[in-house]
Design a protein around this motif. Structure first.
Motif, PDB file in Angstrom:
ATOM      1  N   LEU A  19       0.751   7.066 -13.252  1.00  0.00           N
ATOM      2  CA  LEU A  19       0.147   8.005 -12.301  1.00  0.00           C
ATOM      3  C   LEU A  19       0.312   7.563 -10.847  1.00  0.00           C
ATOM      4  O   LEU A  19       0.657   8.376  -9.976  1.00  0.00           O
ATOM      5  CB  LEU A  19      -1.346   8.139 -12.622  1.00  0.00           C
ATOM      6  CG  LEU A  19      -2.073   9.302 -11.985  1.00  0.00           C
ATOM      7  CD1 LEU A  19      -1.601  10.613 -12.588  1.00  0.00           C
ATOM      8  CD2 LEU A  19      -3.576   9.163 -12.171  1.00  0.00           C
ATOM      9  N   PHE A  20       0.079   6.283 -10.567  1.00  0.00           N
ATOM     10  CA  PHE A  20       0.138   5.817  -9.181  1.00  0.00           C
ATOM     11  C   PHE A  20       1.581   5.630  -8.699  1.00  0.00           C
ATOM     12  O   PHE A  20       1.820   5.394  -7.525  1.00  0.00           O
ATOM     13  CB  PHE A  20      -0.635   4.508  -9.021  1.00  0.00           C
ATOM     14  CG  PHE A  20      -2.125   4.670  -9.188  1.00  0.00           C
ATOM     15  CD1 PHE A  20      -2.790   5.735  -8.608  1.00  0.00           C
ATOM     16  CD2 PHE A  20      -2.863   3.758  -9.931  1.00  0.00           C
ATOM     17  CE1 PHE A  20      -4.161   5.901  -8.751  1.00  0.00           C
ATOM     18  CE2 PHE A  20      -4.241   3.906 -10.082  1.00  0.00           C
ATOM     19  CZ  PHE A  20      -4.889   4.972  -9.498  1.00  0.00           C
ATOM     20  N   GLY A  21       2.537   5.730  -9.625  1.00  0.00           N
ATOM     21  CA  GLY A  21       3.939   5.583  -9.250  1.00  0.00           C
ATOM     22  C   GLY A  21       4.613   6.900  -8.915  1.00  0.00           C
ATOM     23  O   GLY A  21       5.742   6.913  -8.429  1.00  0.00           O
ATOM     24  N   ARG A  22       3.946   8.008  -9.193  1.00  0.00           N
ATOM     25  CA  ARG A  22       4.572   9.313  -8.998  1.00  0.00           C
ATOM     26  C   ARG A  22       3.923  10.080  -7.853  1.00  0.00           C
ATOM     27  O   ARG A  22       2.713  10.034  -7.699  1.00  0.00           O
ATOM     28  CB  ARG A  22       4.401  10.190 -10.253  1.00  0.00           C
ATOM     29  CG  ARG A  22       5.141   9.676 -11.423  1.00  0.00           C
ATOM     30  CD  ARG A  22       5.190  10.665 -12.575  1.00  0.00           C
ATOM     31  NE  ARG A  22       6.022  10.088 -13.614  1.00  0.00           N
ATOM     32  CZ  ARG A  22       7.348  10.137 -13.623  1.00  0.00           C
ATOM     33  NH1 ARG A  22       7.989  10.771 -12.660  1.00  0.00           N
ATOM     34  NH2 ARG A  22       8.029   9.554 -14.578  1.00  0.00           N
ATOM     35  N   ALA A  23       4.717  10.805  -7.113  1.00  0.00           N
ATOM     36  CA  ALA A  23       4.171  11.639  -6.040  1.00  0.00           C
ATOM     37  C   ALA A  23       3.191  12.645  -6.650  1.00  0.00           C
ATOM     38  O   ALA A  23       3.339  13.063  -7.803  1.00  0.00           O
ATOM     39  CB  ALA A  23       5.296  12.369  -5.313  1.00  0.00           C
TER      40      ALA A  23
END
Lengths: 476, 476
Positions: B145-149
């Motif tokens: 989740l925190f890796g994707r825009a």
């Protein structure tokens, strides 16, 4: 001790051999069997090594013949030209929003297999698992987090971590001089609202990222585009000329380090001169420091704010590109406009949620953060070089490219008369999305440019996509 | 089956006996021993029951004598007066930001033991544990989740849940007509930026919450304050008069349900008339629906947007007060300004982070959400009544109070000549923080009012604080 996986160590070994001329273009690589025996490695390691070098464009596989050293990319493209330092056009805005929205909508509507349009890294470049674990820890340590109003100006620990990290960029600010924002975009909004009124003129780099042009337009501000060098950033001469022509410039916005889309880095002497010039002219200087950590060197780049002694520089930054695209964490330190920015942030969106700040602070305070940044820099450098090689190999003669010393994208000049808009449409039809140059200016000055993202690990598919794109450019 | 804890069931039993006159003021309660024997309960249950009734102001403990039924509160205070429907003052803004900031700063600097200043509930009123678990589930289900825009306009599931819930307020909108924002504050910013330019006049309720006045001032808009009834909300007559005097009104902002600070609810007939009037006058109507779910009745209140057929109503709401003070989740559905608001949101702060949306959607789709809202409504009603009782008991003659049918606060009129500013300072010195009336208007019309939060469970300490506050008002 080399901690890279075995296949990567092996790949380095052969890369060195190729660079040293021990192995030459067109030669056959030792077979998989030979590699296994020579290095005492498994079949899968030998194969993985060859595929890795293939994906980097170093080897090519020929059916039934094995791997061959690929011809070296043709000598790198001509570097991008320096801009002419003439009096800037009375740019102002021409409805870039409509233009950008139209391009974004067309891009989103199309089915694409390869997306080169965003200046953002692939998820695997970011430590999302560690951040997720930090978030879960944060939720465990603060059980009633969602039941309590969020802290004013941001989480205290996070602000301290940012203040400590700012020392690397030679900025000396206290945690209480930092306001957490919804990404750098909100920080820029607040900075511009603090210093200007609708109708005012703001000098910007040309080309610049379309997000800034949209912000200016949405706030009713007029962009004055200043020629910007692909090597040294905004032209101080052109800026000075502009100020003589337009005496009512209220602010200058620059990305001094790894400018988007150029990738330029302002020399420290330029940074210092710009700070002094803005002070003397009583023009506010807004610094967007989003990309600094993505340079080739592990030695941190200095922020413009480092030379600010009067509070005339507003510093804006974010973690979006360097730590977590999925977190909307930016911040601002607004010098003499600090109180006004605090007020505007409170009235515009209230303080940010605490959880991402808690998770980011946890991670950034550990040594893992530095390790992540070093790895990210190395990977991006590799990806940029691979992409530049591919572009140099396939793009038609007359194309220009300066490979920047960092960042997430390449700014490619096509031979004259090509229209990025036409290339954009044709590429979409081929399943490839790029960012056309005309998004990066209110003028049409950059319509023969493309911004190509290097955020994704380079693969054979990406290589093929660049080849396809090049043929589209050729025919355009 | 009654699922309340045993001590609460017992407390209800005695409350009924007191209300029915079976037990009278001044009489002694049965002793703890008698209670234990009579109801076959433990010592701790009997004690808990008495302390509960004491904290509600029903019993009082006398040293060495046990518990006694307290004297009933004096008859409720005179209801607040209806405003005069005269042509509004040419209010515009008078620097309410400086005033509000000054008050907030003084409040934050003081050491207080009792904070009645915020219109927000205590953490224990909100399901923070369930939301935390939902967030952890979300993190487990979306490892990168925190890796994707973040998704454009907001998380799709969350937007669907909101669209479904909007049906309760008789609003029929699709999920794609909802944009997620940083709380209702950002939604109101976007709505106002969509419909007005700096210098324009916006009609608002008077009194209104200071957040709105700050937003207007920070956007360079001028507030025109329209008299507003504590019973029926904004005066349509006064608004019509105002439009005749000021022909350039661009928008009207109202909180139709449980207005802050009044607690008024516009009758449905007024809502419909207001929609029609705004359409006829070509004035945009902005609805802030933050408090609707906090009414006494479980029957949902209708939104103004329910009567909108032309897209002239911009609907803004949030979960800040009803689900999670620690999440900054608001949303906007902007009718005919939808495309412009999408653009402004993108340019102002980009889409929101996904995690809180995922967690909220998870929780809101379960039956636990309705149960939470019913419990929240019941608790707030109890707290409001206890607070109103205490105010009626202690405040000096000449005070007025309309107890609203919902919401988080009471709007108390002190006898004339009292200054809320002076009371604010004296109360701070006594460790008590309230919201002075002069924060709720650009004029000084409400300086003899106080807004008192009912967000915290009523305790003996709060009762004592109201007693102290009343004596400050008495002496002021």
């Amino acid at each position: 001790m080399d901690t890279a996986p075995l296949y990567r160590q092996l790949a380095s070994h052969y890369l060195h051999a190729i660079e040293a001329g021990t192995l030459n273009a067109g030669e056959r690589m030792p077979s998989i069997r030979v590699l296994m025996a020579r290095h005492q490695v498994s079949l899968s390691t030998a194969l993985q090594m060859c595929r890795h070098l293939e994906s980097r464009g170093v080897l090519e596989a020929r059916p039934r013949s094995g791997y061959f050293i690929r011809k070296p990319a043709k000598s790198t493209l001509t570097p991008a030209r320096e801009p002419q330092c003439t009096t800037p056009d009375p740019a102002q805005f021409v409805g870039v929003h409509a233009r950008v929205s139209d391009i974004l909508t067309r891009g989103q509507a199309a089915q694409v297999h390869t997306n080169f349009s965003g200046a953002v890294g692939a998820p695997e470049l970011y430590p999302y698992e560690a951040l997720r674990n930090a978030a879960i820890r944060g939720l465990r340590n603060h059980p009633d987090l969602f039941g309590r109003a969020v802290p004013l100006h941001g989480d205290a620990t996070f602000r301290s971590v940012l203040a400590r990290r700012a020392l690397d960029a030679r900025i000396n600010i206290g945690a209480d001089e930092i306001i957490i924002t919804q990404g750098c975009v909100e920080a820029l909004n607040l900075a511009l609202r603090a210093i200007a009124q609708p109708g005012d003129v703001i000098a910007v780099e040309s080309p610049t990222f379309y997000g800034l042009l949209q912000i200016l337009e949405s706030l009713g501000l007029r962009a004055l585009e200043i020629p910007t060098s692909p090597q040294t950033g905004i032209s101080l001469e052109a800026l000075d000329l502009a100020a003589q022509t337009y005496p009512n410039i209220k602010g200058v916005v620059v990305v001094p380090n790894l400018q988007n889309p150029l990738g330029s880095i302002m020399p420290d002497s330029h940074k210092q001169k710009l700070v002094q010039w803005c002070e003397a002219q009583q023009i506010a200087l807004i610094e967007d420091d989003t990309y600094s950590a993505l340079g080739n060197s592990d030695v941190p780049l200095s922020a413009i704010k480092a030379w600010d002694h009067s509070g005339n520089v507003i510093y804006c930054a974010s973690l979006h590109k360097i730590l977590a695209p999925g977190m909307r964490l930016g911040w601002i330190s607004a010098g003499r406009w600090q109180a006004r920015v605090e007020m505007l942030k409170y009235a515009q969106s209230r303080p940010n949620e605490a959880l991402p700040q808690i998770a980011a602070a946890d991670y950034m305070a550990s040594s893992a953060y530095e390790r992540h940044l070093r790895r990210l820099r190395a990977r991006l450098r590799e990806q940029r070089e691979q992409m530049a090689d591919a572009i140099a190999s396939y793009f038609p003669a007359g194309s220009c490219l300066t490979v920047p010393d960092g960042g997430l994208a390449l700014w490619v000049e096509m031979p004259a008369q090509r229209s990025s808009d036409a290339v954009f449409d044709a590429a979409l039809q081929a399943g490839i999305r790029i960012a056309p140059g005309l998004m990066f200016s209110n003028l049409n000055r950059f319509d023969h440019f493309l911004r190509i993202s290097c955020g994704q690990p380079f693969t054979r598919e990406l290589d093929q996509a660049i080849r396809t794109l090049a043929s589209i450019v050729e025919r355009a």
